[in-house]
Write a protein that holds these residues in place. Structure first.
Motif, PDB file in Angstrom:
ATOM      1  N   LEU A 254      40.266 110.179 -16.577  1.00 28.63           N
ATOM      2  CA  LEU A 254      40.747 109.579 -15.334  1.00 28.63           C
ATOM      3  C   LEU A 254      39.988 108.315 -14.965  1.00 28.63           C
ATOM      4  O   LEU A 254      40.581 107.338 -14.484  1.00 28.63           O
ATOM      5  CB  LEU A 254      40.664 110.606 -14.201  1.00 28.63           C
ATOM      6  N   ALA A 255      38.661 108.307 -15.152  1.00 25.50           N
ATOM      7  CA  ALA A 255      37.889 107.112 -14.827  1.00 25.50           C
ATOM      8  C   ALA A 255      38.283 105.958 -15.745  1.00 25.50           C
ATOM      9  O   ALA A 255      38.480 104.819 -15.297  1.00 25.50           O
ATOM     10  CB  ALA A 255      36.394 107.406 -14.934  1.00 25.50           C
ATOM     11  N   ASN A 256      38.406 106.239 -17.046  1.00 28.45           N
ATOM     12  CA  ASN A 256      38.852 105.199 -17.973  1.00 28.45           C
ATOM     13  C   ASN A 256      40.259 104.728 -17.639  1.00 28.45           C
ATOM     14  O   ASN A 256      40.582 103.538 -17.748  1.00 28.45           O
ATOM     15  CB  ASN A 256      38.820 105.729 -19.413  1.00 28.45           C
ATOM     16  N   LEU A 257      41.113 105.674 -17.238  1.00 30.69           N
ATOM     17  CA  LEU A 257      42.504 105.345 -16.940  1.00 30.69           C
ATOM     18  C   LEU A 257      42.604 104.368 -15.771  1.00 30.69           C
ATOM     19  O   LEU A 257      43.445 103.455 -15.781  1.00 30.69           O
ATOM     20  CB  LEU A 257      43.278 106.630 -16.639  1.00 30.69           C
ATOM     21  N   ALA A 258      41.741 104.538 -14.777  1.00 34.90           N
ATOM     22  CA  ALA A 258      41.753 103.615 -13.642  1.00 34.90           C
ATOM     23  C   ALA A 258      41.412 102.200 -14.083  1.00 34.90           C
ATOM     24  O   ALA A 258      42.070 101.228 -13.688  1.00 34.90           O
ATOM     25  CB  ALA A 258      40.775 104.097 -12.567  1.00 34.90           C
ATOM     26  N   HIS A 259      40.373 102.053 -14.941  1.00 35.20           N
ATOM     27  CA  HIS A 259      40.021 100.738 -15.485  1.00 35.20           C
ATOM     28  C   HIS A 259      41.164 100.185 -16.337  1.00 35.20           C
ATOM     29  O   HIS A 259      41.474  98.985 -16.287  1.00 35.20           O
ATOM     30  CB  HIS A 259      38.755 100.845 -16.329  1.00 35.20           C
ATOM     31  N   LEU A 260      41.790 101.048 -17.127  1.00 35.82           N
ATOM     32  CA  LEU A 260      42.867 100.636 -18.017  1.00 35.82           C
ATOM     33  C   LEU A 260      44.049 100.085 -17.222  1.00 35.82           C
ATOM     34  O   LEU A 260      44.579  99.003 -17.532  1.00 35.82           O
ATOM     35  CB  LEU A 260      43.306 101.830 -18.862  1.00 35.82           C
ATOM     36  N   ARG A 261      44.450 100.806 -16.194  1.00 39.95           N
ATOM     37  CA  ARG A 261      45.599 100.361 -15.407  1.00 39.95           C
ATOM     38  C   ARG A 261      45.301  99.046 -14.697  1.00 39.95           C
ATOM     39  O   ARG A 261      46.189  98.187 -14.569  1.00 39.95           O
ATOM     40  CB  ARG A 261      45.991 101.462 -14.421  1.00 39.95           C
ATOM     41  N   LEU A 262      44.084  98.887 -14.237  1.00 38.02           N
ATOM     42  CA  LEU A 262      43.709  97.631 -13.594  1.00 38.02           C
ATOM     43  C   LEU A 262      43.784  96.476 -14.587  1.00 38.02           C
ATOM     44  O   LEU A 262      44.281  95.394 -14.271  1.00 38.02           O
ATOM     45  CB  LEU A 262      42.308  97.748 -13.012  1.00 38.02           C
ATOM     46  N   ALA A 263      43.296  96.722 -15.819  1.00 42.33           N
ATOM     47  CA  ALA A 263      43.327  95.673 -16.844  1.00 42.33           C
ATOM     48  C   ALA A 263      44.754  95.319 -17.237  1.00 42.33           C
ATOM     49  O   ALA A 263      45.098  94.141 -17.404  1.00 42.33           O
ATOM     50  CB  ALA A 263      42.535  96.133 -18.071  1.00 42.33           C
ATOM     51  N   LEU A 264      45.619  96.326 -17.368  1.00 42.84           N
ATOM     52  CA  LEU A 264      46.989  96.063 -17.806  1.00 42.84           C
ATOM     53  C   LEU A 264      47.848  95.496 -16.699  1.00 42.84           C
ATOM     54  O   LEU A 264      48.893  94.885 -16.970  1.00 42.84           O
ATOM     55  CB  LEU A 264      47.612  97.360 -18.346  1.00 42.84           C
ATOM     56  N   ALA A 265      47.412  95.674 -15.448  1.00 45.31           N
ATOM     57  CA  ALA A 265      48.186  95.124 -14.332  1.00 45.31           C
ATOM     58  C   ALA A 265      48.252  93.610 -14.383  1.00 45.31           C
ATOM     59  O   ALA A 265      49.160  92.994 -13.817  1.00 45.31           O
ATOM     60  CB  ALA A 265      47.588  95.585 -13.011  1.00 45.31           C
ATOM     61  N   GLY A 266      47.298  92.995 -15.062  1.00 42.81           N
ATOM     62  CA  GLY A 266      47.277  91.545 -15.160  1.00 42.81           C
ATOM     63  C   GLY A 266      48.133  90.982 -16.270  1.00 42.81           C
ATOM     64  O   GLY A 266      48.201  89.764 -16.433  1.00 42.81           O
ATOM     65  N   LEU A 267      48.806  91.835 -17.033  1.00 42.56           N
ATOM     66  CA  LEU A 267      49.658  91.339 -18.117  1.00 42.56           C
ATOM     67  C   LEU A 267      50.971  90.789 -17.574  1.00 42.56           C
ATOM     68  O   LEU A 267      51.430  91.184 -16.493  1.00 42.56           O
ATOM     69  CB  LEU A 267      49.939  92.474 -19.103  1.00 42.56           C
ATOM     70  N   PRO A 268      51.598  89.882 -18.294  1.00 43.94           N
ATOM     71  CA  PRO A 268      52.880  89.326 -17.833  1.00 43.94           C
ATOM     72  C   PRO A 268      53.919  90.416 -17.578  1.00 43.94           C
ATOM     73  O   PRO A 268      53.991  91.409 -18.316  1.00 43.94           O
ATOM     74  CB  PRO A 268      53.306  88.416 -18.994  1.00 43.94           C
ATOM     75  N   GLN A 269      54.735  90.243 -16.561  1.00 42.59           N
ATOM     76  CA  GLN A 269      55.702  91.257 -16.166  1.00 42.59           C
ATOM     77  C   GLN A 269      56.746  91.525 -17.241  1.00 42.59           C
ATOM     78  O   GLN A 269      57.318  92.626 -17.302  1.00 42.59           O
ATOM     79  CB  GLN A 269      56.381  90.845 -14.862  1.00 42.59           C
ATOM     80  N   GLU A 270      57.014  90.545 -18.081  1.00 39.72           N
ATOM     81  CA  GLU A 270      58.059  90.739 -19.087  1.00 39.72           C
ATOM     82  C   GLU A 270      57.633  91.692 -20.206  1.00 39.72           C
ATOM     83  O   GLU A 270      58.476  92.154 -20.985  1.00 39.72           O
ATOM     84  CB  GLU A 270      58.484  89.394 -19.698  1.00 39.72           C
ATOM     85  N   LEU A 271      56.329  91.996 -20.299  1.00 38.72           N
ATOM     86  CA  LEU A 271      55.875  92.950 -21.303  1.00 38.72           C
ATOM     87  C   LEU A 271      56.207  94.365 -20.860  1.00 38.72           C
ATOM     88  O   LEU A 271      56.013  94.734 -19.704  1.00 38.72           O
ATOM     89  CB  LEU A 271      54.369  92.827 -21.519  1.00 38.72           C
ATOM     90  N   SER A 272      56.700  95.166 -21.795  1.00 43.36           N
ATOM     91  CA  SER A 272      57.018  96.562 -21.513  1.00 43.36           C
ATOM     92  C   SER A 272      55.791  97.411 -21.818  1.00 43.36           C
ATOM     93  O   SER A 272      55.467  97.652 -22.980  1.00 43.36           O
ATOM     94  CB  SER A 272      58.202  97.018 -22.374  1.00 43.36           C
ATOM     95  N   VAL A 273      55.075  97.834 -20.759  1.00 49.07           N
ATOM     96  CA  VAL A 273      53.819  98.552 -20.900  1.00 49.07           C
ATOM     97  C   VAL A 273      53.914  99.894 -20.186  1.00 49.07           C
ATOM     98  O   VAL A 273      54.323  99.954 -19.020  1.00 49.07           O
ATOM     99  CB  VAL A 273      52.629  97.762 -20.307  1.00 49.07           C
ATOM    100  N   GLU A 274      53.543 100.969 -20.886  1.00 48.89           N
ATOM    101  CA  GLU A 274      53.515 102.292 -20.277  1.00 48.89           C
ATOM    102  C   GLU A 274      52.150 102.917 -20.490  1.00 48.89           C
ATOM    103  O   GLU A 274      51.677 103.018 -21.626  1.00 48.89           O
ATOM    104  CB  GLU A 274      54.595 103.188 -20.882  1.00 48.89           C
ATOM    105  N   THR A 275      51.493 103.308 -19.407  1.00 50.46           N
ATOM    106  CA  THR A 275      50.229 104.051 -19.522  1.00 50.46           C
ATOM    107  C   THR A 275      50.541 105.535 -19.415  1.00 50.46           C
ATOM    108  O   THR A 275      51.312 105.964 -18.550  1.00 50.46           O
ATOM    109  CB  THR A 275      49.233 103.643 -18.423  1.00 50.46           C
ATOM    110  N   ILE A 276      49.915 106.311 -20.293  1.00 50.28           N
ATOM    111  CA  ILE A 276      50.198 107.745 -20.386  1.00 50.28           C
ATOM    112  C   ILE A 276      48.889 108.511 -20.277  1.00 50.28           C
ATOM    113  O   ILE A 276      48.042 108.429 -21.177  1.00 50.28           O
ATOM    114  CB  ILE A 276      50.909 108.078 -21.716  1.00 50.28           C
ATOM    115  N   PRO A 277      48.683 109.278 -19.206  1.00 57.09           N
ATOM    116  CA  PRO A 277      47.450 110.064 -19.059  1.00 57.09           C
ATOM    117  C   PRO A 277      47.571 111.394 -19.789  1.00 57.09           C
ATOM    118  O   PRO A 277      47.903 112.428 -19.192  1.00 57.09           O
ATOM    119  CB  PRO A 277      47.355 110.261 -17.538  1.00 57.09           C
TER     120      PRO A 277
END
Length: 402
Positions: A254-277
């Protein structure tokens, strides 16, 4: 707790040529016949760390978790690093400011995996340090309290081990892989540093060696299993020019996941990104999980929580590139991804250094399960770490790159 081993200089050996399959088998027999008894190292005296980089920070967190104090940390950049938040409350010293009495009476744990260990150990010994050990050998003595497994030591090889390793050596696609496999084995079994001319340890291309990189297109569907904070995904996007077909980032902590989602939030919107816990293994069920440990979060009996476990097949991914870094759970995850692997035939890159499955069971499983794949092994750091197996489907080798 494992017994303390007598400290002695690390053996080194230089080879002027890469080993072909026949030469690799002879060197394997040499390792199998060697009389060696390396052991984990308990902390039996005041402890100092050498190296305040990423590994030094990880070592500090590890030692705090198990309640082992650090007297100080030695680093050539101590004057600059002591102002950083990561090192607040810890004494940092430059090498020339360490008292001679400390060098004589303390245990020094080397927290460096980005350079050969043996020359560094020799230079520290020449500077007056009397008791020097790789940090991961200390971590291995504490596995009952923390699951970090980078310091495991291979016991004497059984007949089945020797046969399995020989078969794996035969099945690598090139002699560089054989050299790195033997280098890995020599450290794990003998704590000896073997270096082969023509097979350098490369630090900056983990998961993306040239043989993989030249095949990547801007339409890849990339599944990062054990995504941590998203650094590998960002590197993947750099290589593909910021374009891809699909991204999946699987991270159980969960702690890593929070950092991961924050990092991926900065990617361009046109990229199809799914985070899976998700925690993945060979089959669905429940497992004890050691969380909150940064890089080392993993399925482990020392974990305090029980989490649901699924498989990669059940996640329903369709990757063209599958990366796995699961702190020793790579083979189980692959076994739970058999249908996906056979259906999609992706490029595969997986770490193989967290337990003895990397000696031969991992590469042989890939060979037996994925016909028509080219198998490579590369080392991307020292002290027996950074070993990655690459599996490339033959049908991708002649593909035209857009």
């Amino acid at each position: 707790m494992p017994a303390v081993t007598e400290t002695r200089p690390t053996a080194t050996r230089e080879f002027p040529h890469l080993p072909d399959a026949a030469a690799a088998r002879l060197l394997l027999r040499e390792i199998a016949a060697a009389k060696a008894d390396p052991r984990p190292r308990s902390v039996d005296k005041p402890l100092a760390l050498y190296g305040a980089g990423d590994m030094g920070r990880m070592a500090r967190a590890h030692l705090e978790h198990i309640g082992v104090p650090i007297a100080f940390v030695v680093d050539r950049q101590a004057d600059r690093l002591r102002e950083m938040p990561d090192w607040q409350g810890v004494t940092l010293l430059t090498p020339d400011s360490v008292p001679e009495s400390a060098k004589r009476d303390m245990l020094l744990a080397v927290c460096v995996a980005t350079a050969p260990y043996a020359p560094l150990e020799a230079s520290l010994s020449a500077a007056g340090w009397a008791d020097i050990v790789p940090f991961y050998d200390i971590a291995e003595a504490c596995r009952d309290r923390h699951p970090l497994s980078n310091g495991w030591i291979a016991p004497p090889l059984t007949t089945a081990d020797e046969a399995g390793i020989a078969a794996a050596l035969d099945r690598w696609d090139d002699d560089v892989s054989r050299a790195h496999h033997l280098q890995f084995l020599a450290w794990r079994r003998l704590r000896a540093e073997w270096n082969f001319d023509g097979a350098p340890v490369t630090l900056d291309d983990r998961y993306f060696i040239l043989e993989m990189r030249c095949l990547l297109t801007n339409r890849e569907a990339f599944a990062d299993i054990g995504a941590y904070h998203g650094g590998v995904i960002r590197r993947f996007l750099e290589i593909t020019g910021g374009r891809c077909g699909r991204l999946w980032a699987v991270e159980p902590d969960l702690a890593n996941l929070a950092h991961l989602r924050l990092a991926l939030a900065g990617l361009p919107q046109e990229l199809s990104v799914e985070t899976i816990p998700a925690v993945v293994a060979a089959q669905a069920g429940q497992a004890r999980f050691a969380g909150g440990l940064g890089y080392a979060a993993q399925i482990s009996e020392v974990g305090v929580e029980s989490l649901p476990v699924t498989t990669i097949d059940r996640l329903g991914l369709s990757p063209s590139f599958l990366k796995l870094h699961l702190e020793g759970g790579e083979l189980a995850a692959l076994q739970g991804a058999t249908q996906t692997l056979k259906r999609c035939r992706p490029l595969v890159a997986l770490t193989s250094y967290h337990n003895d499955l990397g000696l031969w069971r991992l590469p042989l499983w890939l060979h037996e399960t994925l016909p028509g794949y080219r198998l490579l092994m590369r080392l991307h750091s020292w002290v027996g770490t950074g070993a990655v197996i690459y599996a490339i489907p033959e049908e991708r080798l002649g593909a035209e790159i857009p």
